[in-house]
Design a protein around this motif. Structure first.
Motif, PDB file in Angstrom:
ATOM      1  N   MET A 123       1.219  -1.800  -0.015  1.00 26.32           N
ATOM      2  CA  MET A 123       0.157  -0.105   0.168  1.00 26.32           C
ATOM      3  C   MET A 123       0.791   1.030  -0.382  1.00 26.32           C
ATOM      4  N   ALA A 124      -0.012   2.312  -0.495  1.00 28.52           N
ATOM      5  CA  ALA A 124       0.973   3.213  -0.329  1.00 28.52           C
ATOM      6  C   ALA A 124       0.028   4.981   0.048  1.00 28.52           C
ATOM      7  N   ILE A 125       0.383   5.969   0.210  1.00 28.66           N
ATOM      8  CA  ILE A 125      -0.476   6.651   1.227  1.00 28.66           C
ATOM      9  C   ILE A 125       0.507   8.229  -0.098  1.00 28.66           C
ATOM     10  N   ALA A 126       0.080   8.972  -0.726  1.00 27.99           N
ATOM     11  CA  ALA A 126       0.172   9.904  -1.749  1.00 27.99           C
ATOM     12  C   ALA A 126       0.014  11.694  -1.076  1.00 27.99           C
ATOM     13  N   VAL A 127       0.526  12.024  -0.673  1.00 31.40           N
ATOM     14  CA  VAL A 127       0.279  13.576  -0.089  1.00 31.40           C
ATOM     15  C   VAL A 127       0.899  14.810  -0.867  1.00 31.40           C
TER      16      VAL A 127
ATOM     17  N   ASP B 227      -2.683  -1.674  -2.736  1.00 30.49           N
ATOM     18  CA  ASP B 227      -3.808  -0.462  -1.841  1.00 30.49           C
ATOM     19  C   ASP B 227      -2.701   1.067  -2.678  1.00 30.49           C
ATOM     20  N   TYR B 228      -4.135   1.376  -3.039  1.00 31.69           N
ATOM     21  CA  TYR B 228      -3.430   3.615  -3.008  1.00 31.69           C
ATOM     22  C   TYR B 228      -3.999   4.585  -2.905  1.00 31.69           C
ATOM     23  N   LEU B 229      -3.359   4.955  -1.663  1.00 36.70           N
ATOM     24  CA  LEU B 229      -5.030   6.391  -1.264  1.00 36.70           C
ATOM     25  C   LEU B 229      -3.981   8.195  -1.689  1.00 36.70           C
ATOM     26  N   LEU B 230      -4.785   8.533  -2.336  1.00 34.97           N
ATOM     27  CA  LEU B 230      -4.559  10.029  -3.267  1.00 34.97           C
ATOM     28  C   LEU B 230      -4.907  11.392  -3.038  1.00 34.97           C
ATOM     29  N   ILE B 231      -4.356  12.275  -2.405  1.00 41.57           N
ATOM     30  CA  ILE B 231      -4.356  13.118  -1.514  1.00 41.57           C
ATOM     31  C   ILE B 231      -4.088  14.663  -2.508  1.00 41.57           C
ATOM     32  N   HIS B 232      -4.792  15.608  -2.851  1.00 42.48           N
ATOM     33  CA  HIS B 232      -4.572  16.916  -2.454  1.00 42.48           C
ATOM     34  C   HIS B 232      -5.650  17.699  -2.049  1.00 42.48           C
TER      35      HIS B 232
ATOM     36  N   ASN C  49       1.970  25.369  -5.071  1.00 44.56           N
ATOM     37  CA  ASN C  49       2.980  24.820  -5.360  1.00 44.56           C
ATOM     38  C   ASN C  49       2.700  23.600  -6.337  1.00 44.56           C
ATOM     39  N   VAL C  50       2.412  22.191  -6.035  1.00 45.96           N
ATOM     40  CA  VAL C  50       2.264  21.046  -6.512  1.00 45.96           C
ATOM     41  C   VAL C  50       0.731  21.309  -6.652  1.00 45.96           C
ATOM     42  N   HIS C  51       0.830  21.870  -8.388  1.00 53.32           N
ATOM     43  CA  HIS C  51      -1.326  21.860  -8.549  1.00 53.32           C
ATOM     44  C   HIS C  51      -1.986  20.464  -8.733  1.00 53.32           C
ATOM     45  N   VAL C  52      -3.336  20.734  -8.066  1.00 50.37           N
ATOM     46  CA  VAL C  52      -3.683  19.414  -8.280  1.00 50.37           C
ATOM     47  C   VAL C  52      -4.062  18.710  -9.772  1.00 50.37           C
ATOM     48  N   GLN C  53      -3.683  19.993 -10.620  1.00 51.22           N
ATOM     49  CA  GLN C  53      -3.079  18.962 -11.689  1.00 51.22           C
ATOM     50  C   GLN C  53      -2.098  17.453 -11.608  1.00 51.22           C
TER      51      GLN C  53
END
Length: 744
Positions: free
Chosen positions: A613-617, A660-665, A671-675
């Protein structure tokens, strides 16, 4: 009978003690500030060298104030100013002194613009008359006293002004400022974010000239974000954001002469017209300005001395590097016009002494360790003060050394992270110390010996409070990965049993020159890790290749291939940790924020046999979408290095997702655009991959405000429990069954 009563009492006492020591940390406590450390805010050493000022807040009144303390006794001498005594101000949030310390500039109604910038309503408080004077009715940026304290220069609507505090006259001296086109004296978005600078105008020592940088953003592409707010229709924020390979602002250097009321251009002879001017600074001479110029690749740095009286320029120092050169603020001019400068040119960051013509006099510090902070130079005692990693890359110590490089002394005494704030005459320094086991302590020390004079402030109350929770020790070590001994810490559950197996969560950031493995006190993330450890997780952090404070070669190995070697190191470290007898190799996860979010995503995809699994914020998902200064420093342009940009951009290989992957923005991330997240989401959808994601409306790169952080960390915790915790919960249930049978 009495013995039985005594035994029961002892058992009860022991049981209550164990309960007290195993009190559980809650997410609500972490994000309500229950474990906040006490600190000294806005510390300023007074010119007499015997006193210092501190910004304080009295919640009982309520009021903000500037208090003066005596270095020798540490006793409060007086309250210099309090908001309760100023009718025009409810409270102020920051302060600064005029050069002669006869006036204070007080900030009110501050509102943040980007990471470092803000605007506010400012007042000048005269210490002799106890009166205030409003600088402007409008919110302004970067108000700065003239050297004699009689004037203030500031920015308003992209133009520069001077307020005469004696006559009250307001003088505007640039007129072409326009939003998203021309900025005078204030950095554009990318300079602020990547060169960590906002104010780009400076008074000379006589107070009769102001040098400033002008940014022409006309040709810089625009980026727009919807701001949803609470109204019927959202608003749109549009600003200039140069992405890698795109056009930057055209920067130029200018001078305003107050006596002549005249603007002039300052030019140097540059073969390349695409350059940066990251720093300007007046020398000890009021007519000589220094300016640092960098080429766009940022592997050439030139220091120029500009004679503003004769309008001539002299190249004093030039450095080149095969990879890149980092900008610092350590340029210091001595009384004889020689100067101190820091550089990595021998492979480690060190202090150098140059003549006023740029000839090397000597290298002040040497060794396979890094100078991490430069504190100042004591002319009277010919002594340089600095912070370094000489006692290990995860530690920081304060040192002194003679200008000739001799008689070096370690001034800090305790192993961990030490930093210093010196008195103006270098008689004393306030040492700020912490370690992984000791929260922040402030002490007064002798600058000549480093010896403790008196303690000032500690966090013993926090230590006592945490003792009720039975927190886990942060264990430091190294792990050999891909031929390198990498710094690592690990947190295990308090009741750790080496015969059991535990799920592992790895945390990292991994960005160039960064450090997460440091012997310092808890951050908010650390409290979350303690919370997770109490739930039965093992948490580990490894600083891989490309991170900082181990020399230029280790840091710059990632040049032209960001996240390639960093990803390899985290995957290899995960494999090695998974082989430990107490780690469940089938329950290893990884998470990170920003650069770390890019890394965690890459690790899950390219290391799908290791990470489940990974969580990327707020992750970067393609360096093509990120800004020029940061990205091109490490990658050059996409036109020059397309494979370096694309081979490690995760939305180019979404089919590799297995876990499993959770992506949050945050949707308001300037700065790091939601794009970045939207492109990753679309790639995963088209690859028919299931995942979870969350968008926080109008939140910037920090994703905070109100209940936001609590919600975010609860979401991440729930995801962890669901993905890594299933087996953990089953094991805990089996343990409880065994314990129940034994008791029976």
């Amino acid at each position: 009978m009495n013995y039985l009563k005594f035994s029961l009492f002892v058992c009860l006492f022991i049981s209550l003690s164990l309960i007290a020591q195993t009190k559980k940390i809650s997410l609500e406590e972490i994000w309500s500030g229950a474990f906040r450390t006490e600190s000294m805010d806005v510390l300023h050493s007074m010119k007499d060298g015997q006193h210092y000022s501190v910004f304080n807040f009295d919640r009982t009144i309520p009021a903000t104030m500037v208090d003066i303390y005596d270095y020798k006794t540490l006793s409060k001498i007086e309250t210099l100013v309090s908001s309760k005594d100023i009718q025009e101000i409810n409270y102020f949030t920051d302060y600064s002194f005029s050069g002669d310390e006869s006036k204070l500039l007080l900030a009110t109604e501050e509102e943040q613009i980007y990471r470092h910038s803000s605007r506010g309503v400012y007042y000048v408080y005269d210490l002799s008359t106890k009166t205030v004077q409003k600088v402007s009715d409008e919110k302004i940026q970067e108000p700065t006293f003239s050297p004699d304290g009689t004037k203030i220069a500031f920015e308003l609507n992209n133009n520069l002004y001077i307020k005469d505090l004696i006559s009250g006259e307001l003088k505007q001296f640039t007129f072409d400022g326009e939003k998203n086109k021309i900025i005078n004296g204030i950095s554009d978005w990318v300079y602020e974010e990547e060169f960590a600078v906002v104010r780009m105008f400076h008074w000379n020592s006589d107070g009769d000239k102001i040098a400033f940088i002008r940014f022409d953003e006309t040709d810089v592409p625009e980026f727009s974000m919807d701001i949803y707010g609470k109204e019927l229709y959202p608003q749109q924020q549009v600003f200039k954001y140069p992405k890698a390979g795109e056009k930057n602002s055209k920067v130029s250097l200018h001078l305003y002469d107050l006596k002549e009321d005249q603007l002039t251009d300052i030019k140097v002879v540059k073969a390349c017209q695409d350059f940066y001017i990251p720093r300007i600074k007046w020398t000890n001479r009021s007519d000589i300005l220094s300016a640092q110029y960098m080429n766009r690749h940022q592997n050439e740095l030139d220091l120029w001395f500009l004679d503003t009286a004769k309008n001539t320029s002299t190249l004093v120092l030039s450095e080149t590097d095969k990879a890149y050169i980092d900008i610092t603020d350590n340029l210091t001019f001595l009384n004889d016009s020689s100067f101190l400068w820091t550089s990595e040119k021998d492979g480690f960051n060190h202090i150098y002494h140059y003549s006023k013509k740029g000839d090397l006099i000597n290298q002040v510090t040497k060794g396979n360790w890094e100078v991490t902070e430069y504190y100042g130079y004591d002319e009277d005692n010919n002594t340089v003060f600095y912070q370094s990693t000489e006692n290990g890359s995860i530690n920081r110590d304060v040192y002194s050394v003679k200008l000739n490089g001799r008689n070096k002394k370690r001034l800090s005494k305790s192993e961990g992270t030490n930093s210093a704030d010196f008195s103006a005459d270098f008689t004393y320094f306030i040492n700020t110390y912490s370690s992984a086991s000791t929260p922040t302590e402030y002490t007064l020390n002798s600058a000549s010996s480093g010896n403790l004079i008196k303690p000032i402030l500690d966090n013993d109350v926090l230590v006592e409070k945490l003792s009720e929770y039975g927190t886990s020790k942060k264990e430091f070590s190294t792990i050999n990965v891909n031929g390198n001994d990498l710094n690592m810490w690990m947190i295990k559950p308090v009741d750790f049993d080496p015969s059991k197996v535990y799920p592992l969560l790895m945390f990292q950031y991994s960005g160039p020159g960064s450090q997460q493995v440091s012997n310092s006190w808890f951050s908010y993330n650390d409290y979350w890790f303690q919370y997770l450890a109490q739930k039965g997780y093992v948490i580990a952090c490894v600083d891989g290749r490309g991170t900082g404070f181990k020399g230029a070669e280790f840091k710059k190995v990632t040049y032209l291939n960001l996240v390639k070697y960093e990803t390899e190191d985290q995957i290899s470290a995960g494999k090695k940790l998974g082989a430990l007898p107490f780690i469940d190799a089938d329950r290893i996860g990884i998470w990170g924020w920003s650069y770390g979010g890019h890394m965690s995503t890459n690790c899950l995809l390219k290391g799908n046999d290791v990470f489940k699994m990974a969580i990327a914020v707020a992750p970067v998902t393609s360096w093509r979408f990120y800004d020029t200064i940061y990205t091109e420093r490490f990658m050059r342009t996409p036109q020059e290095n397309p494979d370096g940009y694309d081979d490690n951009s995760p939305f180019n290989y979404p089919e590799l997702l297995k876990g499993d992957y959770l992506l949050i923005h945050g949707s308001g991330d300037d700065n790091v655009h939601v794009q970045h997240t939207m492109r990753m989401v679309e790639a995963l959808i088209q690859a028919d991959k299931q995942f979870e994601w969350a968008i926080y409306p109008d939140k910037n790169h920090g994703i905070y405000g109100g209940n936001t952080r609590l919600h975010l960390y609860r979401k991440m915790t729930n995801f962890l429990d669901k993905t890594l915790g299933d087996k953990l919960n089953q094991l805990q249930k089996e343990d409880r069954k065994v314990e129940s049978k034994l008791k029976g």
